[in-house]
Scaffold this active site. Structure first.
Site, PDB file in Angstrom:
ATOM      1  N   ASP A  95      -2.472  -1.661  -7.118  1.00  0.00           N
ATOM      2  CA  ASP A  95      -3.806  -2.185  -7.404  1.00  0.00           C
ATOM      3  C   ASP A  95      -4.840  -1.616  -6.436  1.00  0.00           C
ATOM      4  O   ASP A  95      -4.588  -1.541  -5.226  1.00  0.00           O
ATOM      5  CB  ASP A  95      -3.748  -3.711  -7.260  1.00  0.00           C
ATOM      6  CG  ASP A  95      -4.971  -4.409  -7.826  1.00  0.00           C
ATOM      7  OD1 ASP A  95      -5.196  -4.322  -9.043  1.00  0.00           O
ATOM      8  OD2 ASP A  95      -5.696  -5.052  -7.041  1.00  0.00           O
TER       9      ASP A  95
ATOM     10  N   GLU B 142      14.228   6.209  -0.555  1.00  0.00           N
ATOM     11  CA  GLU B 142      15.512   5.647  -0.111  1.00  0.00           C
ATOM     12  C   GLU B 142      16.393   5.312  -1.308  1.00  0.00           C
ATOM     13  O   GLU B 142      17.581   5.044  -1.167  1.00  0.00           O
ATOM     14  CB  GLU B 142      15.278   4.345   0.686  1.00  0.00           C
ATOM     15  CG  GLU B 142      14.663   4.564   2.055  1.00  0.00           C
ATOM     16  CD  GLU B 142      14.130   3.260   2.679  1.00  0.00           C
ATOM     17  OE1 GLU B 142      14.358   2.158   2.117  1.00  0.00           O
ATOM     18  OE2 GLU B 142      13.463   3.363   3.727  1.00  0.00           O
TER      19      GLU B 142
HETATM   20  C1  GLC Z   1      -7.705  -4.316 -10.180  1.00  0.00           C
HETATM   21  C2  GLC Z   1      -7.108  -5.177 -11.263  1.00  0.00           C
HETATM   22  C3  GLC Z   1      -8.075  -6.264 -11.608  1.00  0.00           C
HETATM   23  C4  GLC Z   1      -8.332  -7.097 -10.379  1.00  0.00           C
HETATM   24  C5  GLC Z   1      -8.792  -6.229  -9.212  1.00  0.00           C
HETATM   25  C6  GLC Z   1      -8.714  -6.975  -7.904  1.00  0.00           C
HETATM   26  O1  GLC Z   1      -8.814  -3.634 -10.622  1.00  0.00           O
HETATM   27  O2  GLC Z   1      -6.752  -4.381 -12.369  1.00  0.00           O
HETATM   28  O3  GLC Z   1      -7.616  -7.074 -12.657  1.00  0.00           O
HETATM   29  O4  GLC Z   1      -9.315  -8.054 -10.645  1.00  0.00           O
HETATM   30  O5  GLC Z   1      -7.981  -5.094  -9.057  1.00  0.00           O
HETATM   31  O6  GLC Z   1      -7.378  -7.190  -7.544  1.00  0.00           O
END
Ligand code: GLC
Ligand code: CA
Length: 560
Positions: A216, A265
């Site tokens: 993310d 790993e």
């Molecule tokens: C990314 C995710 C989104 C989330 C953001 C903060 O863009 O896809 O859904 O709100 O990160 O974590």
């Protein structure tokens, strides 16, 4: 529910270390997939119960959006514990069972990892609040003193991605930084303990059999917050060239080099894909084998249904993939954007100041609750099917978002009182947020929540879901579900080297390409039917028109 899985033989799990290069990865948004205990929230056993459906669909991997303990302030992207399962969704034993069922059906498992920020309910943040200023616990986050005579003004005028100030004050007067919601304090990636803890998390899931990670906001972890901090205007004027204080810094690659050592790993090595909204020239950094190995390309998701744009995007991204040695990733929809069947059915692409289609902000159709300007639902679906077949034959991996195989539209008319997305609450009336693509799936035409569960759905499902239910489409050769099943099965059979050759054609509205084994694809982006080239037709997104290729249609062919 009995959605007959057409007689598919479970595929064997491929041992090839490069299984991901041309995989079809299906994104599950766990809370909206299937609910087995009737609490209105989708759960892990719900996903397990649908493994036969996923196998019949023919996907190679499943990516699970966060299922960790969370306050759900941001749909689970506010993680309170990275090494557990939200008790409302199940247990670690349920996850083990899901992983083993998916593997038994030849499907790899990718989990979402959210390293930029934790939830404010994470033990570390609670400890930081209790420990007070100057403590080691606060060093894991980004705490600063405020400005103004009594420190009651935020350290800077920076705004969060979700709107409003990027700083929040705590009881003792210090402020903490949050790129996203107030409930998502950013971690301090200069802190060795933070770095070590994520390696523990990667191993925790790797040891449980998870095959890969979707990372993310991978481009935002590291920061240069040396004083004096720049103003918002100064920040906005700075080039994003690897040295920007907040975005896409070169030093984030040091983090991923450590992660790579952990991935390697394992046998096969664990994989990763970066959610990095960066300039195209920077994508290869994240996608290289020394870093995360693959990075999302969101270009098709941001494009109109337009011949010129599609062709340029494919050419650009194949060139970028060649630069990093990775394969590219095609995606039309995910849990953050308006579903593509809907985007393609709105009268004109609605463009923002930067000339790009606005997917959420200021989208008039969404703001009107789906009434103005009118949606041409059929046209949207027609184009969505054509775009899907165009994408599914491209070299590289394809990411599908749950429900797109049903041709689902965005749900625009969710009452304000039932909305959940923080982007709605932090910008009232400006951005309706992302709930409309996160409404629980319709599995059956009848039943209280269209087969999602026994006790309703956590976001309201519209009446029109009935026509899109999986059981209605099952066995109907003309349905979108049947099209996806046939496309995925054929793709598996026809898959070949990661190359394509453009076939130059008759019209600027037609884009055609051929893969090395003679598998060819022709998409007519225009409205009028065009002649079909010679060859055997394998699959078509819409019935052919007297041997001609109708408008807004893709056909898969094999050289005669
Ligand atoms: C990314 C995710 C989104 C989330 C953001 C903060 O863009 O896809 O859904 O709100 O990160 O974590
Ligand atoms: Ca449930």
């Amino acid at each position: 529910m009995t959605i007959a899985a057409p007689s598919v033989h479970a595929r064997e799990l491929s041992d090839a270390p490069d299984w991901w290069r041309q995989a079809v990865v299906y994104q599950v948004y766990p809370r909206s997939f299937a609910d087995t205990n009737g609490d209105g929230l989708g759960d892990i056993p719900g996903i397990t119960s649908r493994v036969p459906y996923l196998a019949a669909l023919g996907v190679d991997a499943v990516w699970l959006s966060p299922f960790y303990p969370s306050d759900l302030a941001d749909g689970g992207y506010d993680v309170a514990d990275y090494r557990d399962v939200d008790p409302r969704l199940g247990t670690l034993a349920d996850m083990d069972e899901l992983i083993s069922q998916l593997h038994a059906h030849g499907i790899r498992v990718v989990v979402d990892i959210v390293p930029n920020h934790t939830s404010d309910k994470h033990a570390w943040f609670q400890e930081a609040l209790a420990a007070g200023r100057g403590s080691a616990a606060r060093e894991r986050y980004i705490f600063r003193e405020g400005t103004g005579p009594d420190g009651s003004e935020p350290p800077t005028d920076w705004v969060s991605v979700f709107g409003g100030s990027a700083w929040e004050r705590v009881a003792d007067g210090q402020w903490y930084f949050h790129n996203f919601d107030v409930s998502q304090p950013d971690l301090n990636w200069a802190n060795p303990e933070v770095r070590a803890d994520f390696l523990t998390t990667l191993r925790f899931w790797g040891d449980r059999g998870v095959d890969g990670f979707r990372v993310d906001v991978a481009h935002m972890l590291t920061k240069d917050l040396s004083e004096p901090l720049p103003s918002r205007a100064e920040l906005d004027a700075m080039p994003i060239d690897g040295n920007h204080p907040l975005i896409d810094r070169d030093d984030v690659q040091e983090v991923y080099a450590e992660w790579r050592a952990v991935f390697d790993e394992y046998d096969p090595p664990r994989t990763a894909v970066a959610e990095a909204w960066v300039h195209p020239s920077r994508v290869p950094l994240y996608a290289s084998a020394a870093s995360l190995g693959q990075s999302f390309n969101f270009d098709l998701l941001e494009a109109d249904f337009d011949a010129g744009q599609f062709r340029r995007i494919v050419a650009d991204n194949l060139a970028l993939a060649a630069e990093s040695g990775s394969s590219t990733t095609w995606v039309l929809s995910n849990h953050d954007v308006v579903r593509h069947a809907t985007r393609y059915g709105l009268p004109d692409a609605q463009r923002g100041a930067d000339g790009r289609p606005t997917l959420k902000h200021g989208n008039e159709w969404l703001l009107s609750g789906g009434t103005e300007p009118a949606l041409d639902a059929e046209r949207g679906e027609r184009r969505a099917r054509a775009a899907a077949l165009f994408l599914l034959a491209l070299p590289g991996s394809a990411y599908l978002y749950q429900g797109e195989e049903l041709g689902l539209h965005e749900v625009a008319d969710i009452p304000d009182a039932e909305r959940q997305d923080p982007t709605f609450f932090r910008s009232p009336g400006v951005d309706l947020g992302r709930d409309g693509c996160r409404v629980p799936l319709p599995w059956t035409a009848s039943g209280g929540s269209f087969g999602f569960g026994d006790a309703g759905a956590h976001l309201p499902q519209p009446d029109w879901f009935e026509t899109y239910a999986a059981d209605v489409q099952d066995g109907h050769p003309a349905s979108t579900l049947s099209l996806y099943r046939r496309a995925l099965a054929l793709r598996h059979e026809l898959q070949t080297a990661e190359e394509l050759t453009w076939i130059d054609g008759s019209s600027a509205e037609v884009v055609a390409y051929e893969r090395p084994n003679g598998w060819s694809v022709v998409t007519n982006f225009g409205a009028e039917a065009v002649p079909l080239p010679a060859g055997e037709v394998l699959l078509s997104s819409r019935a052919l028109d007297d041997g001609r290729l109708p408008g807004e249609t893709t056909v898969w062919m094999r050289r005669a």
